[in-house]
Motif scaffolding. Structure first.
Motif, PDB file in Angstrom:
ATOM      1  N   MET A   1       0.848  -1.199   0.000  1.00  0.00           N
ATOM      2  CA  MET A   1       0.000   0.000   0.000  1.00  0.00           C
ATOM      3  C   MET A   1       0.885   1.251   0.000  1.00  0.00           C
ATOM      4  O   MET A   1       1.659   1.484   0.926  1.00  0.00           O
ATOM      5  N   LYS A   2       0.794   2.040  -1.073  1.00  0.00           N
ATOM      6  CA  LYS A   2       1.479   3.325  -1.108  1.00  0.00           C
ATOM      7  C   LYS A   2       0.661   4.363  -0.334  1.00  0.00           C
ATOM      8  O   LYS A   2      -0.547   4.247  -0.198  1.00  0.00           O
ATOM      9  N   THR A   3       1.356   5.371   0.150  1.00  0.00           N
ATOM     10  CA  THR A   3       0.663   6.429   0.885  1.00  0.00           C
ATOM     11  C   THR A   3      -0.236   7.209  -0.067  1.00  0.00           C
ATOM     12  O   THR A   3       0.220   7.769  -1.056  1.00  0.00           O
ATOM     13  N   ARG A   4      -1.530   7.225   0.238  1.00  0.00           N
ATOM     14  CA  ARG A   4      -2.507   7.920  -0.605  1.00  0.00           C
ATOM     15  C   ARG A   4      -2.849   9.253   0.070  1.00  0.00           C
ATOM     16  O   ARG A   4      -3.930   9.436   0.629  1.00  0.00           O
ATOM     17  N   LEU A   5      -1.888  10.166  -0.013  1.00  0.00           N
ATOM     18  CA  LEU A   5      -1.984  11.419   0.745  1.00  0.00           C
ATOM     19  C   LEU A   5      -3.207  12.256   0.391  1.00  0.00           C
ATOM     20  O   LEU A   5      -3.877  12.765   1.302  1.00  0.00           O
ATOM     21  N   PRO A   6      -3.549  12.446  -0.895  1.00  0.00           N
ATOM     22  CA  PRO A   6      -4.750  13.253  -1.191  1.00  0.00           C
ATOM     23  C   PRO A   6      -6.017  12.684  -0.550  1.00  0.00           C
ATOM     24  O   PRO A   6      -6.834  13.443  -0.015  1.00  0.00           O
ATOM     25  N   LEU A   7      -6.182  11.367  -0.589  1.00  0.00           N
ATOM     26  CA  LEU A   7      -7.365  10.749   0.013  1.00  0.00           C
ATOM     27  C   LEU A   7      -7.322  10.870   1.538  1.00  0.00           C
ATOM     28  O   LEU A   7      -8.360  11.100   2.175  1.00  0.00           O
ATOM     29  N   ILE A   8      -6.137  10.728   2.127  1.00  0.00           N
ATOM     30  CA  ILE A   8      -6.000  10.890   3.572  1.00  0.00           C
ATOM     31  C   ILE A   8      -6.413  12.292   3.996  1.00  0.00           C
ATOM     32  O   ILE A   8      -7.181  12.472   4.957  1.00  0.00           O
ATOM     33  N   ILE A   9      -5.920  13.301   3.269  1.00  0.00           N
ATOM     34  CA  ILE A   9      -6.247  14.691   3.596  1.00  0.00           C
ATOM     35  C   ILE A   9      -7.747  14.943   3.438  1.00  0.00           C
ATOM     36  O   ILE A   9      -8.370  15.624   4.261  1.00  0.00           O
ATOM     37  N   LEU A  10      -8.337  14.377   2.379  1.00  0.00           N
ATOM     38  CA  LEU A  10      -9.775  14.541   2.161  1.00  0.00           C
ATOM     39  C   LEU A  10     -10.578  13.939   3.312  1.00  0.00           C
ATOM     40  O   LEU A  10     -11.497  14.576   3.848  1.00  0.00           O
ATOM     41  N   LEU A  11     -10.249  12.711   3.709  1.00  0.00           N
ATOM     42  CA  LEU A  11     -10.967  12.056   4.806  1.00  0.00           C
ATOM     43  C   LEU A  11     -10.761  12.793   6.122  1.00  0.00           C
ATOM     44  O   LEU A  11     -11.693  12.935   6.918  1.00  0.00           O
ATOM     45  N   ASN A  12      -9.536  13.275   6.352  1.00  0.00           N
ATOM     46  CA  ASN A  12      -9.266  14.075   7.552  1.00  0.00           C
ATOM     47  C   ASN A  12     -10.100  15.350   7.564  1.00  0.00           C
ATOM     48  O   ASN A  12     -10.646  15.746   8.605  1.00  0.00           O
ATOM     49  N   ALA A  13     -10.200  15.993   6.400  1.00  0.00           N
ATOM     50  CA  ALA A  13     -10.974  17.238   6.295  1.00  0.00           C
ATOM     51  C   ALA A  13     -12.454  16.975   6.563  1.00  0.00           C
ATOM     52  O   ALA A  13     -13.120  17.762   7.258  1.00  0.00           O
ATOM     53  N   VAL A  14     -12.967  15.869   6.037  1.00  0.00           N
ATOM     54  CA  VAL A  14     -14.372  15.518   6.279  1.00  0.00           C
ATOM     55  C   VAL A  14     -14.604  15.248   7.771  1.00  0.00           C
ATOM     56  O   VAL A  14     -15.581  15.718   8.363  1.00  0.00           O
ATOM     57  N   GLY A  15     -13.685  14.499   8.388  1.00  0.00           N
ATOM     58  CA  GLY A  15     -13.806  14.202   9.812  1.00  0.00           C
ATOM     59  C   GLY A  15     -13.732  15.454  10.664  1.00  0.00           C
ATOM     60  O   GLY A  15     -14.514  15.627  11.614  1.00  0.00           O
ATOM     61  N   LEU A  16     -12.795  16.344  10.336  1.00  0.00           N
ATOM     62  CA  LEU A  16     -12.640  17.589  11.091  1.00  0.00           C
ATOM     63  C   LEU A  16     -13.854  18.498  10.907  1.00  0.00           C
ATOM     64  O   LEU A  16     -14.348  19.089  11.870  1.00  0.00           O
ATOM     65  N   ALA A  17     -14.339  18.591   9.668  1.00  0.00           N
ATOM     66  CA  ALA A  17     -15.520  19.419   9.403  1.00  0.00           C
ATOM     67  C   ALA A  17     -16.745  18.879  10.139  1.00  0.00           C
ATOM     68  O   ALA A  17     -17.552  19.655  10.675  1.00  0.00           O
ATOM     69  N   LEU A  18     -16.882  17.558  10.172  1.00  0.00           N
ATOM     70  CA  LEU A  18     -17.999  16.937  10.882  1.00  0.00           C
ATOM     71  C   LEU A  18     -17.955  17.290  12.364  1.00  0.00           C
ATOM     72  O   LEU A  18     -18.980  17.670  12.958  1.00  0.00           O
ATOM     73  N   PHE A  19     -16.772  17.193  12.949  1.00  0.00           N
ATOM     74  CA  PHE A  19     -16.641  17.504  14.374  1.00  0.00           C
ATOM     75  C   PHE A  19     -16.888  18.990  14.646  1.00  0.00           C
ATOM     76  O   PHE A  19     -17.616  19.347  15.578  1.00  0.00           O
ATOM     77  N   ILE A  20     -16.311  19.863  13.824  1.00  0.00           N
ATOM     78  CA  ILE A  20     -16.439  21.303  14.043  1.00  0.00           C
ATOM     79  C   ILE A  20     -17.889  21.765  13.903  1.00  0.00           C
ATOM     80  O   ILE A  20     -18.369  22.582  14.691  1.00  0.00           O
TER      81      ILE A  20
END
Length: 233
Positions: free
Chosen positions: A1-20
């Protein structure tokens, strides 16, 4: 598994937005009426429906928590049984990796999320508590219910199963998640958003760094290297 940085950032942003969007508004904005409606919907029916009363009591008994472990174990066993020795060892190392990741993500979420709130069964007055209605050991309250740790563990299990065993395993895992996580909401030991916001946002922020990078594969390799009895399972 290569690091899928764009998808990681997207999922992090969704999680952070959900919490905020839940954390920042006064009294949690539109989330609180939703939480309140869901709690009172089930709570009012506890005295009207004796079957529902016993259902939520039984599904929030400590023994039922053990059933969730059995369900997850049976799903992993379905992959372990038909595998050869190498495959069986891999299933075991994936299981150990999942447990390690779950403990770490859960502990980080519990300590880093700046929230402490009592469950709806303690927040509201003039409500029905199962422990008052039945002489039966059950969990119907929590002094600190956010985020939902039980739901978080089950979501992590589902994600790991998806990553290593495919979509069918994910589907079964989500059924296990629904069956064992939402009784906590029905009885009032958790708010709906403890799971829908707390558990989910923690998983969206923490888990991608494990499953969408080589990290989980490396942990599996370490377990495989250091566990005794190589190729003997």
């Amino acid at each position: 598994m290569k690091t899928r940085l764009p998808l990681i950032i997207l999922l992090n942003a969704v999680g952070l937005a959900l919490f905020i969007c839940w954390y920042m508004p006064v009294n949690h904005g539109f989330w609180f009426p939703m939480d309140s409606t869901i709690f009172h919907f089930f709570n009012s029916r506890l005295v009207e429906n004796h079957t529902l009363l016993w259902l939520v009591a039984l599904t929030n008994n400590r023994a039922f928590d053990a059933c969730s472990l059995v369900a997850m174990g049976c799903l992993m066993l379905s992959f372990w049984l038909p595998a050869d020795r190498t495959g069986r060892r891999r299933v075991v190392t994936i299981g150990l990796t999942m447990l390690l990741i779950a403990v770490v993500v859960n502990q980080l979420a519990q300590h880093l999320m700046p929230v402490q709130r009592a469950s709806p069964s303690l927040y509201f007055t003039d409500i029905h508590r199962v422990s008052d209605l039945l002489d039966f050991p059950t969990k119907d309250a929590s002094k600190d219910s956010f985020p939902g740790d039980h739901g978080m563990m089950l979501l992590i299990f589902a994600a790991v199963m998806w990553r290593y065993f495919g979509k069918k395993a994910l589907g079964i895992s989500l059924i296990i998640f629904a069956v064992f996580a939402f009784p906590r909401v029905m009885i009032g030991a958790h708010w709906f958003t403890d799971i829908a916001v707390g558990s989910l946002s923690a998983v969206l922020i923490g888990l991608p760094w494990c499953l969408l990078t080589p990290l989980s594969d490396k942990i599996i390799a370490l377990f495989d290297h250091y566990l005794p009895g190589n190729n003997k399972l």
